[in-house]
Design a protein around this motif. Structure first.
Motif, PDB file in Angstrom:
ATOM      1  N   ASN A  37       0.829  -1.210   0.000  1.00 38.92           N
ATOM      2  CA  ASN A  37       0.000   0.000   0.000  1.00 38.92           C
ATOM      3  C   ASN A  37       0.862   1.259   0.000  1.00 38.92           C
ATOM      4  O   ASN A  37       0.507   2.274  -0.612  1.00 38.92           O
ATOM      5  CB  ASN A  37      -0.919   0.008   1.220  1.00 38.92           C
ATOM      6  N   LEU A  38       2.001   1.210   0.683  1.00 36.00           N
ATOM      7  CA  LEU A  38       2.881   2.369   0.747  1.00 36.00           C
ATOM      8  C   LEU A  38       3.648   2.582  -0.551  1.00 36.00           C
ATOM      9  O   LEU A  38       3.832   3.723  -0.998  1.00 36.00           O
ATOM     10  CB  LEU A  38       3.873   2.209   1.916  1.00 36.00           C
ATOM     11  N   SER A  80       5.506   9.462  10.674  1.00 37.22           N
ATOM     12  CA  SER A  80       4.601   8.983   9.632  1.00 37.22           C
ATOM     13  C   SER A  80       5.357   8.170   8.591  1.00 37.22           C
ATOM     14  O   SER A  80       6.431   8.576   8.132  1.00 37.22           O
ATOM     15  CB  SER A  80       3.902  10.171   8.971  1.00 37.22           C
ATOM     16  N   TRP A  81       4.807   7.025   8.212  1.00 38.82           N
ATOM     17  CA  TRP A  81       5.406   6.230   7.153  1.00 38.82           C
ATOM     18  C   TRP A  81       5.168   6.876   5.788  1.00 38.82           C
ATOM     19  O   TRP A  81       5.829   6.532   4.809  1.00 38.82           O
ATOM     20  CB  TRP A  81       4.808   4.825   7.140  1.00 38.82           C
ATOM     21  N   TYR A  82       4.241   7.801   5.728  1.00 38.39           N
ATOM     22  CA  TYR A  82       3.851   8.389   4.443  1.00 38.39           C
ATOM     23  C   TYR A  82       4.663   9.640   4.109  1.00 38.39           C
ATOM     24  O   TYR A  82       5.142   9.795   2.986  1.00 38.39           O
ATOM     25  CB  TYR A  82       2.362   8.721   4.453  1.00 38.39           C
ATOM     26  N   ASN A  83       4.831  10.548   5.097  1.00 38.00           N
ATOM     27  CA  ASN A  83       5.542  11.798   4.802  1.00 38.00           C
ATOM     28  C   ASN A  83       6.734  12.063   5.724  1.00 38.00           C
ATOM     29  O   ASN A  83       7.408  13.092   5.577  1.00 38.00           O
ATOM     30  CB  ASN A  83       4.584  12.994   4.859  1.00 38.00           C
ATOM     31  N   THR A 271      -6.941  10.163   5.868  1.00 40.74           N
ATOM     32  CA  THR A 271      -5.713  10.081   5.083  1.00 40.74           C
ATOM     33  C   THR A 271      -4.799   8.978   5.598  1.00 40.74           C
ATOM     34  O   THR A 271      -4.238   8.202   4.816  1.00 40.74           O
ATOM     35  CB  THR A 271      -4.972  11.433   5.133  1.00 40.74           C
ATOM     36  N   ALA A 272      -4.635   8.908   6.920  1.00 45.99           N
ATOM     37  CA  ALA A 272      -3.754   7.900   7.508  1.00 45.99           C
ATOM     38  C   ALA A 272      -4.252   6.489   7.227  1.00 45.99           C
ATOM     39  O   ALA A 272      -3.465   5.584   6.934  1.00 45.99           O
ATOM     40  CB  ALA A 272      -3.644   8.130   9.018  1.00 45.99           C
ATOM     41  N   THR A 275      -3.747   5.456   3.467  1.00 46.47           N
ATOM     42  CA  THR A 275      -2.349   5.256   3.081  1.00 46.47           C
ATOM     43  C   THR A 275      -1.649   4.193   3.923  1.00 46.47           C
ATOM     44  O   THR A 275      -0.432   4.014   3.802  1.00 46.47           O
ATOM     45  CB  THR A 275      -1.570   6.582   3.193  1.00 46.47           C
ATOM     46  N   SER A 276      -2.398   3.492   4.784  1.00 50.24           N
ATOM     47  CA  SER A 276      -1.830   2.458   5.666  1.00 50.24           C
ATOM     48  C   SER A 276      -0.695   3.011   6.528  1.00 50.24           C
ATOM     49  O   SER A 276       0.306   2.331   6.766  1.00 50.24           O
ATOM     50  CB  SER A 276      -1.320   1.259   4.842  1.00 50.24           C
ATOM     51  N   ASP A 277      -0.871   4.236   6.985  1.00 46.20           N
ATOM     52  CA  ASP A 277       0.140   4.905   7.802  1.00 46.20           C
ATOM     53  C   ASP A 277      -0.072   4.500   9.264  1.00 46.20           C
ATOM     54  O   ASP A 277      -0.683   5.232  10.048  1.00 46.20           O
ATOM     55  CB  ASP A 277       0.033   6.418   7.627  1.00 46.20           C
TER      56      ASP A 277
END
Length: 313
Positions: A37-38, A80-83, A271-272, A275-277
């Motif tokens: 997913n990431l 965050s794993w996303y940003n 959002t989290a 994005t699987s964050d």
């Protein structure tokens, strides 16, 4: 009183530990690949394996949970794993918007409930029946439908309020008031119906009590009887319902914030999740549980102050 507070704190700590552990576990029991997913669907198997190793997802779930608790108890919820932004920083940037929305809705709920329930208890007859009908309708309609109706009428047709938030960095009081007016009304209508019904029932039962007739026979004014004696005795069950409504609003703001483009915790949670964050999701879970624990503790303390029998219950 101190023993009462200690018991409540101990029970809330247990709830906090259980819910956080369950939430963390459920995030990885769905079978979906967080790394995929990431990285996106174009990622190769080698890239997915490397990402899982980087994030520690190749470790057993209990080890990952233990590592998360070790950091969380030290105040570190990770990044965050996303940003790559620290989780606490992300939450604190969005917290003022959500708290302003929920607190304003709660205060409006209290004002509306006291006025309507007091009117129903004092006048009875058609005012009471009208309030019951309106309360039933208000509780049956979801707040997001109410929000859509408010936007269509007061934002699109009349143009009194903006359809989406105009709050930005350095926004003035006027922008906050106009942007939050319709969301607060949408949340208040659903919340006030339940609180009004509970308070109305409590006031009516107290108004027929023997001590009220005694106070009237002594010449005590009706306003004093209602505000000083009746309202205080009817308050404890109502406070419990109000606390539940406050907690319910924390979930309701997810949709409301999305509808009005408000940058709060609700939109951050969407959002989290999408994005699987996981670190950010867990940070929001911790924030939510802390709010629930604090609200429940405050309600318990207020009930114990209003009714000393609660302390030994």
């Amino acid at each position: 009183m101190y023993l009462f507070i200690a018991r409540r704190l101990a029970s809330n700590v247990v709830v906090f530990i259980v819910v956080c552990s369950a939430a963390y576990s459920l995030l990885f029991l769905s079978g979906a690949s967080v790394a995929l997913n990431l990285l996106g669907t174009d990622a190769t198997p080698e890239q997915i394996v490397a990402k899982e190793q980087e994030l520690g997802l190749d470790q057993p779930l209990l080890m990952r949970l233990g590592a998360w608790w070790a950091k969380a108890l030290g105040g570190d919820l990770g990044v965050s794993w996303y940003n790559g932004q620290p989780v606490w920083e992300s939450i604190m940037n969005r917290l003022p918007m959500t708290l302003a929305l929920v607190i304003a809705s709660t205060l409006a709920t209290v004002v509306v409930a006291v006025l309507l329930a007091g009117s129903a208890a004092v006048h009875r007859g058609w005012p009471d029946k009208t309030i019951q009908v309106l309360s039933t309708i208000g509780s049956a309609v979801p707040n997001f439908l109410i929000a859509i109706f408010l936007v269509a009428v007061f934002a699109v047709q009349l143009g009194w309020f903006p359809a989406i938030s105009t709050i930005s960095a350095g926004a003035g009081v006027g922008d906050w008031v106009t942007s939050l007016a319709l969301p607060v009304i949408a949340l208040t209508i659903g919340s006030a119906t339940a609180v009004t019904q509970q308070l109305r029932n409590g006031l009516l039962s107290q108004m027929d009590a023997d001590y009220v007739r005694t106070l009237r026979s002594r010449g005590t004014s009706g306003l004093e009887i209602l505000t000083v004696h009746v309202l205080r005795n009817a308050a404890p069950p109502t406070l419990t319902v109000l606390g539940l409504q406050f907690i319910g609003m924390l979930g309701g703001v997810v949709v409301i914030e999305h509808l009005f483009a408000l940058s709060g915790i609700g939109s951050l949670a969407l959002t989290a999740t999408s994005t699987s964050d996981t670190p950010l999701v867990m940070g929001i879970v911790v924030y939510t549980i802390l709010v629930v624990v604090i609200v429940n503790l405050l309600v318990d303390l207020l009930n114990a102050w209003l009714n000393p029998k609660v302390r030994t219950a």
